[in-house]
Scaffold this active site. Sequence first.
Site, mmCIF file in Angstrom:
data_model
loop_
_atom_site.group_PDB
_atom_site.id
_atom_site.type_symbol
_atom_site.label_atom_id
_atom_site.label_comp_id
_atom_site.label_asym_id
_atom_site.label_seq_id
_atom_site.Cartn_x
_atom_site.Cartn_y
_atom_site.Cartn_z
ATOM 1 N N CYS A 133 -5.065 36.438 41.371
ATOM 2 C CA CYS A 133 -5.475 35.696 40.336
ATOM 3 C C CYS A 133 -6.469 34.626 40.781
ATOM 4 C CB CYS A 133 -4.551 34.836 39.717
ATOM 5 S SG CYS A 133 -4.751 34.053 38.103
ATOM 6 N N HIS A 244 -0.628 39.248 37.822
ATOM 7 C CA HIS A 244 0.201 38.765 38.794
ATOM 8 C C HIS A 244 1.515 39.513 38.963
ATOM 9 C CE1 HIS A 244 -0.699 34.356 39.101
ATOM 10 N NE2 HIS A 244 -1.377 34.555 37.983
ATOM 11 N N GLU A 246 3.657 39.730 41.277
ATOM 12 C CA GLU A 246 4.779 39.110 41.688
ATOM 13 C C GLU A 246 5.921 38.615 40.450
ATOM 14 O OE1 GLU A 246 2.462 35.595 40.891
ATOM 15 O OE2 GLU A 246 1.929 37.568 41.747
#
Length: 317
Positions: A133, A244, A246
Amino acid sequence: MGFSALSLVCVLVLVLCNAAPLKQRNEPENNRPIIGILTQEVDNKAMKIFGKTYIPSSYVKYIESGGARVMPIRLNQSFAEHEKIFKSINGLLLIGGSVNLETSDFARTAGIYFRLALKAHDEGDYFPIWGTCLGFQLLTVLVAGENLLSKTTAENVTYPLNFSSEASSSRMFASVPPDLLKALSQEPLTANFHHYGVTKEAFMGNEKLKGFFSVLSTNIAQNGLEFVSTMEGRAYPFYGVQWHPEVNRFQWKPRYNFPHSSNAVRISSLLAEFFVNEGRRSSHRFSDAVEESRALIYNYNPVYVANISAYEQSYFF
């Protein structure tokens, strides 16, 4: 764009045949990799009582789940201190956030490691960097030498990836099975939380950027603009995702569109392992075990912040 089953098999074959390594893999594998995660200035007023800089725990868990340990890298250290850290760790993760890409300490410090990694790689010393990001955006600024961001709002939305022709020969997706590549191109597996990005037009219009990075995927923002969503270095082990990975496994707040399907978890796992495996190719190490132990994230305790942020836990420094 969608993939047929046959074309996905062809993609995988092309990946295996064309994804040339950046250097010969004849060095012993590092089975104790340590990835540095650069701390970032706290921008949430409610969290400033805990510290000046932070790392969301989801990024730490993400790297640990790939088979590496984590060293938090503090800002505002001397160049000599950062150079010593660089020679001790096996890769760098630049997290998402909302600090200034040109004037923040986060950006300034990331630039130090970026230039050290460039020099090291040119001398045959492997060192991978991953930007997520804001980290992705920062890599484009460091390469282009200017801020090319424009309004490409994709806030709290999930997308499939629109793969480019270069995705088939990428390193990042080389180990992704055909069925998961198909899912990644058809299912909303990537979580987006950004207001700015680099449009495909701006990216391809900058000679430095398009020469340095391959565009692996794009997406369409909520305002209709096409932005680059995944990229990897052509000659350097530098990687960036505007989305993202994660959050697919490590963030759970119901008001956010965090994809938790089995395929979302699979792609998150594979990308974490991919980047950690890139770190295994680095031979950097600490001078002794005591110094290494003192540097690791295990010396810090995460703080519960779900009541004041999108994260469940964060580390503060």
